[in-house]
Motif scaffolding. Sequence first.
Motif, short mmCIF file in Angstrom:
data_model
loop_
_atom_site.label_atom_id
_atom_site.label_comp_id
_atom_site.label_asym_id
_atom_site.label_seq_id
_atom_site.Cartn_x
_atom_site.Cartn_y
_atom_site.Cartn_z
N THR A 75 113.98 20.04 13.83
CA THR A 75 112.65 18.92 12.79
C THR A 75 111.00 19.57 12.89
N TYR A 133 114.11 12.95 10.39
CA TYR A 133 115.12 12.96 9.28
C TYR A 133 116.17 11.76 9.01
N GLN A 181 118.65 13.51 4.44
CA GLN A 181 118.92 14.50 3.62
C GLN A 181 119.13 14.61 2.25
N LEU A 228 111.04 10.73 0.72
CA LEU A 228 111.59 11.98 1.78
C LEU A 228 111.99 13.15 1.30
N VAL A 229 112.76 13.59 0.04
CA VAL A 229 113.45 14.89 0.16
C VAL A 229 113.33 14.65 -1.55
N GLU A 289 121.58 8.90 3.76
CA GLU A 289 119.91 8.19 4.52
C GLU A 289 120.54 6.52 5.34
N GLU A 334 110.24 12.11 8.10
CA GLU A 334 110.25 12.52 6.84
C GLU A 334 112.10 13.14 6.36
N GLY A 335 112.35 14.36 5.12
CA GLY A 335 113.72 14.04 5.06
C GLY A 335 114.01 15.91 5.04
N ALA A 336 115.01 15.70 5.49
CA ALA A 336 116.06 16.75 6.10
C ALA A 336 116.24 18.31 4.46
N TYR A 353 118.26 13.12 11.82
CA TYR A 353 118.05 14.55 12.91
C TYR A 353 116.97 14.50 13.40
N CYS A 354 116.97 14.90 14.45
CA CYS A 354 115.48 15.41 15.70
C CYS A 354 116.04 16.13 16.33
#
Length: 419
Positions: free
Chosen positions: A193, A198, A201, A253-254, A330, A356-358, A377-378
């Motif tokens: 990421t 995130y 997603q 975000l996505v 989410e 942020e969004g995946a 996610y990170c």
Amino acid sequence: MSETLHNRLLAALDRDEAIGLLRGAIGCNSVTGDEVTMVAYLDRQMRSRGLEDVEIAEFLPGRPNIWGRRKGSGGGRRLQFIGHTDTVHVEGWREHWAGDEREDPFGAPIIDGEIWGRGAGDLKAGICASLAAISLLDRAGIRLKGDVDFAFVGDEESGEPGSGVSAGVKAHVARIAAGRLPRPDFVVYTEPTRLAVYPAQIGFFIADITITGKSAYFGVPELGRDALKASHKVMSALWAHSEEVSARAEHALVGKGFLLITTLNGGGFIAVPERCTLSLIRKLLPGESLDAAARELEEVIRGAVTDPDIAVEIAYPAGRDHALGGTAAEIDLDHSALAMLQESVGQAMPGRGGAEGAPFWSETPFFVNGLGIPAVYCAPGDIRNCHTFEERVSVEEYLAGVVAFAGFIARYCGVEDEN
């Protein structure tokens, strides 16, 4: 994390050891279906770092998962790091880099401050940063209250025949659901990421569409049923449907949902085309029903084919946490763990750690939607160069990830009072 903790971790960081850990992982050829070498490497590394209850079990014959934990003293929260051991293929890599020090896709050379190789970003940097974080806490003399679980699973990547359906994580979450493994309070999935976090997603499904008419000699086309002409009508309807989907909503975000037609095959040899095939991928937003989206798609497709003598078949070949595809996910942006992780990352590498969004689908929905466990996610690494001949990860970003994960572990799991 506090400035005192941050400085303590920086002082204890063994850069060479952490870099060596990642280079060794990249050196393991673990293209999907052949994860065993990477698992053997992780087994040695996990045990040497004092993890307990390290276990290996096959999710399919010859294809193992591995897991273990660092036990705390008690009274803290349970955190899990998870990542996939498999990578995409290396076809063409050696030819692309012939004569260059990057020629070996598993050589892990360091060039201009970046470590190169297949799996460098996707996602061995994340796996290794999480393990190196435990060693960093040990060197800094920080003892945890809560437990930290680690699970490394296979079969996330698609592209190899008969694989890439998340078989590894399915086996892992089944153990949690059955009570054979402890249930974490929070999960960090180490997809790359660039050290953003995130919490949301996309979802997706792939649809393969087969349109079958009837062939006829070109001089008497009225005797045939033109599958190519029907495909044109279907594609026009699908593009209009994509615009309609995009106009409905936009996630902070996505972004917007849509569908993308990815392939078209068909035609006839001096004859009316009898058969055409299309493939498409549909992006879904959190909250969208995959079943409803698929039903809607089928209505659009069948509505575009008005000739009763032309047959339409629709298949969904990419089931993940859902039979048709992968669901969107989410978590609450106000979740306390999210803020802790963002702060830890931002302190380790200023300017990083934003929410942020995946733009991809990976396996947090198995936790968020399947088990009701919050997950994000990170990790270090840039998804934009993954799956390419340019795959690499910045050394400084990777080391910042080690420090960030160590600080987050300490904050989330709690530490013993040294006084």
